[in-house]
Write an enzyme that holds these catalytic residues in place. Structure first.
Site, PDB file in Angstrom:
ATOM      1  N   ASP A  31      48.387 -76.875  37.722  1.00 39.90           N
ATOM      2  CA  ASP A  31      49.653 -76.157  37.567  1.00 39.90           C
ATOM      3  C   ASP A  31      50.583 -76.995  36.677  1.00 39.90           C
ATOM      4  OD1 ASP A  31      51.626 -74.266  37.918  1.00 39.90           O
ATOM      5  OD2 ASP A  31      51.956 -74.681  40.045  1.00 39.90           O
TER       6      ASP A  31
ATOM      7  N   GLU B 182      52.320 -76.782  31.108  1.00 40.37           N
ATOM      8  CA  GLU B 182      52.794 -76.285  29.805  1.00 40.37           C
ATOM      9  C   GLU B 182      53.067 -77.404  28.776  1.00 40.37           C
ATOM     10  OE1 GLU B 182      52.864 -73.276  32.679  1.00 40.37           O
ATOM     11  OE2 GLU B 182      53.935 -75.168  32.772  1.00 40.37           O
TER      12      GLU B 182
ATOM     13  N   ASP C 230      54.308 -67.394  38.350  1.00 42.43           N
ATOM     14  CA  ASP C 230      55.128 -67.137  39.540  1.00 42.43           C
ATOM     15  C   ASP C 230      55.747 -65.741  39.497  1.00 42.43           C
ATOM     16  OD1 ASP C 230      54.447 -69.685  40.214  1.00 42.43           O
ATOM     17  OD2 ASP C 230      56.371 -70.564  39.669  1.00 42.43           O
TER      18      ASP C 230
END
Length: 576
Positions: free
Chosen positions: A164, A167, A241
């Site tokens: 997770d 980015e 999310d």
């Protein structure tokens, strides 16, 4: 896919249902949740742990108070057919008592500030953090080594990984990421490789999960939030999310179809929505929709109320379980379509225009889709819905998978499409099998894919009303190793039904040594269901053995029970 790379075949268990939450509190919570799934015969394959399982958000560690015995915990779940996943993010806590940070600092593996001299210091879940330079091969190799069982203390072969925040996320950075003038170890600015970072992180993780096992012959599983062209080569992707709302359920299908069009097939949106609290109806509809998306995971924010299926009461739990059971019954088909995607590049989840490019009226359709070429899905995404409108391509017949009856279409010359209003009350998600197709299912209720391995198949034959034929493929291998790639250890059953020429047959394409070493009794076909039979045969025979069958004239469904044939044998059933 030809340009960016094809998707490797994931392990079968990863196509089952995944149960996740930020966070399952401790070991006892894990046992409780797992135990309830067992008690209720609710199928699931994976239980996930978010960041709170670590010691102070130091990845590759366990909180010794909350998870004092991680290995026995994983072994207990594995003994009952379940795997586990832990989260591991790319930001590394700057802590001189943390071995990952100390090694990364000593070896010079971190991204640098804009001067290229100092390790970058950003803010993420652990607080002050540095970020490994995954654009560098040496860094990726070092990272992969951290997944060895000696390095990742408390891990076992049934523990897999969730990447997770890759980015990469930086809470105090511009646009919640790194400054564009930071430099990697080769001195190249972040602006040049930002979009690659998450993919290279997932790649290094997948390589680590592969290398940790002797012989490097167990397929990895890695879920990533960040991705780029080619990420399909390294694992699964989810849409991030989302929110517990009907609009977010509705937008899930268009998002996933976009990703599939870009060759990323193993994708999903979190069932139930990450933020907020779904009511029973929304949770049920999302479970129904999620059962027909490639990656099938329920997830929730730590401020959300508990939402495991039993929380909503017996009636709603039963509805959700029914949706999960439909997913598990179709796993042979899902697995076959994933194999097709890896070989041909055709996505698992297909827009209508991809399968029917001549139908311009369907070019803008993104609220229904196909799984492979043979299943048409229309998720219900509105509250209190009892009807849905489905557009059916008239080139084929379409059979309701619940009633097994052909839809009343005005086929004419088989050109164009026709919209029908269909029933879709709370117990129904509209799903249709294409006329001319044969799909294999496993119908015995099991609690995980591991328990289904030796279960027999049921063939669902949907006859094309014009040709009176149907064909289908069933792909089979050991469902977990790379032997299908390394040794050619796999089999394909190619089924055909021809009511004009009065036969149902199977031709096997398989490597002979694998077939010889595989128990044919573990690949048996226990039932054949034929839809769209206008007139039943008088008798049917397998060689000299007469087979028993039943026929329902109203539904036009014929059922052959116990034909006693294997999907790994050539055979022909003759009708007369």
């Amino acid at each position: 896919a030809t340009l960016t790379g094809r998707m490797p075949l994931p392990p079968m268990w990863s196509l089952g249902y995944h149960q996740c939450r930020w966070n399952y509190r401790d070991q006892e919570d894990v046992y409780h949740v797992h135990g309830k799934f067992e008690e209720l015969d609710y199928p699931y394959d994976v239980l996930w742990l978010d960041i709170e399982h670590t010691s102070g958000k130091r990845y590759f560690t366990w909180d010794k108070h909350l998870f004092p015995n991680p290995i026995p915990m994983q072994q207990k779940l594995k003994s009952q057919g379940r795997n586990m996943v832990t989260i591991i993010d790319p930001h590394i806590k700057r802590d001189n008592h943390y071995y990952i940070h100390n090694q990364a600092t000593a070896k010079g593996l971190y991204i640098k500030d804009k001067t290229g001299k100092n390790d970058y210091d950003g803010w993420c879940w652990p607080g002050s953090s540095s970020y490994l330079d995954f654009t560098n091969e040496e860094v990726r190799n070092w990272w992969a080594d951290q997944f060895s069982y000696n390095s990742y203390v408390g891990s076992t072969p049934s523990l897999f990984t969730w990447n997770d925040m890759n980015e990469p996320s930086v809470f105090n950075g511009p646009e919640v990421s790194m400054q564009k003038d930071l430099r990697n170890l080769d001195g190249i600015e972040h602006r040049e490789w930002h979009n690659l970072y998450g993919t290279l992180f997932q790649r290094a993780t997948a390589e680590g999960l592969t290398r940790r096992n002797p012989g490097e012959n167990v397929r990895p599983f890695v879920l990533s939030r960040s991705f780029f062209a080619g990420s399909q080569r390294y694992g699964s992707i989810w849409t991030g999310d989302n929110e517990s709302s009907w609009p977010h359920l509705k937008v899930a299908a268009p998002m996933l179809l976009s990703l599939n069009t870009a060759a990323l097939s193993f994708v999903g949106a979190d069932v139930g929505g990450f933020f907020g609290n779904p009511d029973a109806e929304l949770m049920t509809r999302w479970m129904q929709a999620g059962a027909y998306q490639p990656f099938f995971r329920g997830h929730a924010h730590h401020d959300s109320k508990r939402r495991e299926p039993w929380i909503f009461g017996e009636v709603w739990m039963s509805r959700m379980r029914h949706a999960a059971m439909a997913r598990y019954a179709l796993l042979p088909y899902w697995y076959t379509i994933f194999r097709e995607a890896g070989v041909t590049g055709m996505p698992v989840m297909r827009t209508m225009w991809m399968q029917y490019p001549e139908l311009e009226e369907l070019y803008g359709t993104d609220d229904q889709y196909l799984i492979g070429s043979d299943l048409l899905i229309k998720p219900v995404t509105e509250a209190h819905a009892t009807k849905s409108e489905v557009a059916f391509p008239l080139e084929h017949d379409w059979y309701d998978v619940d009633t097994m009856m052909s839809m009343p279409l005005s086929k004419g010359n088989g050109v164009g499409s026709q919209a029908l209003s269909v029933s879709s009350d709370i117990d129904k998600i509209p799903v249709y099998q294409r006329g001319g197709s044969i799909i294999a299912r496993k119908l015995r209720l099991r609690r995980s894919t591991q328990m289904m391995v030796n279960d027999p198949y049921t063939l669902y034959i949907a006859i094309d009303s014009t040709s009176k034929e149907a064909t289908g493929v069933l792909y089979m291998d050991d469902e977990f190793s790379f032997d299908h790639e390394k040794k050619g250890s796999f089999g394909e059953a190619k089924f055909k039904a021809d009511l004009k020429n009065k036969f149902i047959s199977n031709k096997v394409n398989a490597e002979s040594q694998w077939v010889a070493s595989t128990s044919k009794s573990s690949r048996m076909i226990e039932r054949v269901i034929i839809m769209g039979v206008e007139e039943p045969p008088t008798t049917m025979h397998l060689q000299s053995i007469e087979l028993h069958f039943s026929y329902d004239r109203e539904s036009k469904v014929l059922v052959i029970r116990k034909p006693n044939v294997s999907a790994l044998d050539d055979w022909e059933i003759k009708l007369s």
